[in-house]
Design an enzyme around this catalytic site. Structure first.
Site, mmCIF file in Angstrom:
data_model
loop_
_atom_site.group_PDB
_atom_site.id
_atom_site.type_symbol
_atom_site.label_atom_id
_atom_site.label_comp_id
_atom_site.label_asym_id
_atom_site.label_seq_id
_atom_site.Cartn_x
_atom_site.Cartn_y
_atom_site.Cartn_z
ATOM 1 N N GLU A 93 94.014 40.682 -6.826
ATOM 2 C CA GLU A 93 93.170 41.092 -5.900
ATOM 3 C C GLU A 93 92.159 40.095 -5.522
ATOM 4 O OE1 GLU A 93 94.734 45.530 -4.530
ATOM 5 O OE2 GLU A 93 92.710 45.342 -6.046
ATOM 6 N N CYS A 106 84.728 37.546 -3.604
ATOM 7 C CA CYS A 106 84.974 38.176 -5.043
ATOM 8 C C CYS A 106 86.384 37.898 -5.472
ATOM 9 C CB CYS A 106 84.830 39.795 -5.077
ATOM 10 S SG CYS A 106 84.844 40.482 -6.557
ATOM 11 N N CYS A 113 93.098 42.933 -17.415
ATOM 12 C CA CYS A 113 92.051 42.773 -18.227
ATOM 13 C C CYS A 113 92.096 43.574 -19.722
ATOM 14 C CB CYS A 113 90.527 42.921 -17.776
ATOM 15 S SG CYS A 113 89.328 42.796 -18.470
ATOM 16 N N CYS A 117 86.825 48.681 -19.868
ATOM 17 C CA CYS A 117 85.539 49.241 -19.816
ATOM 18 C C CYS A 117 86.015 50.642 -19.090
ATOM 19 C CB CYS A 117 84.797 48.250 -18.614
ATOM 20 S SG CYS A 117 84.373 46.900 -19.207
ATOM 21 N N CYS A 120 86.563 51.473 -15.095
ATOM 22 C CA CYS A 120 87.244 50.213 -14.301
ATOM 23 C C CYS A 120 88.685 50.329 -14.110
ATOM 24 C CB CYS A 120 86.745 48.906 -15.014
ATOM 25 S SG CYS A 120 87.852 47.322 -14.184
ATOM 26 N N GLY A 160 89.601 40.992 -14.115
ATOM 27 C CA GLY A 160 89.269 40.216 -15.218
ATOM 28 C C GLY A 160 88.168 39.812 -15.914
ATOM 29 N N SER A 192 80.393 36.726 -13.547
ATOM 30 C CA SER A 192 79.744 38.093 -14.239
ATOM 31 C C SER A 192 80.657 38.203 -15.582
ATOM 32 C CB SER A 192 79.974 39.035 -13.133
ATOM 33 O OG SER A 192 79.737 40.364 -13.978
ATOM 34 N N SER A 215 77.081 42.297 -17.286
ATOM 35 C CA SER A 215 77.371 43.641 -16.970
ATOM 36 C C SER A 215 76.792 44.863 -18.147
ATOM 37 C CB SER A 215 78.836 43.945 -16.598
ATOM 38 O OG SER A 215 79.046 45.052 -16.326
ATOM 39 N N ASN A 291 81.858 53.232 -7.834
ATOM 40 C CA ASN A 291 82.718 53.501 -6.894
ATOM 41 C C ASN A 291 83.831 54.538 -7.458
ATOM 42 O OD1 ASN A 291 81.899 51.763 -4.925
ATOM 43 N ND2 ASN A 291 82.397 50.149 -6.543
ATOM 44 N N CYS A 335 83.368 47.260 -6.598
ATOM 45 C CA CYS A 335 83.311 46.967 -7.944
ATOM 46 C C CYS A 335 84.097 47.790 -8.893
ATOM 47 C CB CYS A 335 81.988 46.890 -8.532
ATOM 48 S SG CYS A 335 81.272 45.424 -8.354
HETATM 49 S S1 SF4 Z 1 84.721 45.916 -15.570
HETATM 50 FE FE1 SF4 Z 1 85.305 43.564 -15.752
HETATM 51 S S2 SF4 Z 1 85.540 43.137 -18.013
HETATM 52 FE FE2 SF4 Z 1 85.462 45.520 -17.849
HETATM 53 S S3 SF4 Z 1 87.732 46.245 -17.677
HETATM 54 FE FE3 SF4 Z 1 87.185 45.899 -15.692
HETATM 55 S S4 SF4 Z 1 87.662 43.720 -15.313
HETATM 56 FE FE4 SF4 Z 1 87.685 43.857 -17.493
#
Ligand code: SF4
Length: 343
Positions: A93, A106, A113, A117, A120, A160, A192, A215, A291, A335
């Protein structure tokens, strides 16, 4: 013979391709402009390239790396989320966000990934694979071709971890920066990272001066490790030290991103601890109210967000603090919300 993808090749690679095909080196520069400045959709549109060379290109090379599955405009603001399918059937995306004269895109750097995290959506997919330089560039070409507003900024904050795909991300950034490509200033391109320390340190030594964001999302290792497993490998202090090094070496402020999670990292003590941690570091701080995706974490209320930001502001005036309200909430384009799934 299997066709090779031409999209993503840099100037030198295109020159070599031309020489190998019996053309002049000069043709490489023409190809570069057709591919990136003009974003052609067919080799036959290259009016200053002779017919036999165009036929050679048609025979041996592929021009497109992605197809569009879906384009979802927000009803709340001017964001658009685009779902692409790669040639080997992965979904990624890209988000286009327009605010006044600023048009930020973006980009995704990987399908999925590996870093997981916990806040996410992409992290829940696991890693499928790195995107090629061409797949990264094609995301931007599509947005440029399909919106009226010129692109002013590019951020690698989509799906990613960009520094897990270090070379392709930097090669794509070089194409975005080239006056014969997208002609974006280096200050308009931001990478980032979740905090891959060896790659951050490698990047500091590069001549390239694209902006870097880390981050951070916590003011101590205990909380950071809870929400970002990568913190077990490289600690907050190491990241901040490298961030300072980046600011000093590149004469450009490092940006620390901080996703605010209700009850996890949003207290007044957290804000004070963060302020003390960043004391003396030339930097910018981007606060990103979370979010919400699937219930585990919540966004703090507005009063908490404002208080957190004020504490940072008041502590010292050597760094800039911004609250970044994500765009495209109704289309899950903010995000941490990109899941690359065909709905
Ligand atoms: S925040 Fe970024 S680095 Fe962390 S899992 Fe999501 S995509 Fe991967």
């Amino acid at each position: 013979m299997e066709k090779i993808c031409i999209k993503g090749m840099n100037h030198e690679e295109l020159q070599t391709l031309c020489i190998e095909a019996g053309e002049t080196k000069f043709r490489g520069g023409q190809l570069f402009e057709w591919l990136y400045r003009h974003g052609i959709s067919s080799f036959d549109s290259m009016s200053n390239i002779n017919k036999s060379f165009r036929e050679h290109l048609n025979e041996h090379f592929i021009l497109h790396t992605l197809t569009v599955e879906n384009s979802l405009p927000s009803e709340e603001d001017k964001s658009v989320k685009i779902l692409f399918r790669t040639r080997d059937d992965h979904f990624i995306e890209t988000v286009s966000m327009v605010e006044n004269n600023r048009h930020t895109v973006c980009l995704s750097s990987q399908a999925g990934c590996v870093l997981d995290c916990h806040f996410c959506a992409t992290g829940k997919l696991g890693l499928k694979r790195n995107l090629s330089t061409g797949e990264i560039v094609d995301q931007l070409i599509y947005v440029r071709e399909n919106t009226d507003q010129p692109i002013t900024n590019v951020v690698f904050m989509g799906m990613g971890e960009p520094f897990h795909n270090y070379d392709n991300v930097l090669n794509a950034s070089d194409i975005f920066h080239s006056p014969k490509g997208f002609n974006l200033a280096s200050t308009r391109i931001t990478i980032s990272t979740a905090g891959l320390l060896p790659q951050i340190n490698k990047y500091i030594k590069e001549k390239r001066r694209y902006k870097l964001a880390i981050s951070l999302n916590a003011s101590n290792d205990k909380v950071r490790t809870k929400i970002m497993p990568i913190n077990k490998k490289w600690s907050i202090n190491d990241l901040i030290k490298s961030g300072k090094e980046y600011s000093n070496q590149k004469k450009r402020l490092i940006m620390f991103e901080y996703v605010l999670l209700k009850g996890i990292n949003d207290s007044e003590e957290d804000a004070l601890e963060l302020a003390r941690l960043l004391q003396g570091i030339p930097c910018k701080i981007n606060l990103i109210p979370y979010n919400e995706i699937e219930g585990k974490y919540q966004r703090p209320d507005e009063a908490t967000i404002t208080k957190f930001s004020e504490i940072l502001h008041n502590y010292r005036d050597e760094y800039r603090v911004l609250v970044r309200w994500s765009k495209g909430q109704d289309i899950a384009a903010g995000c941490g919300q990109l899941a690359g799934q065909k709905k």
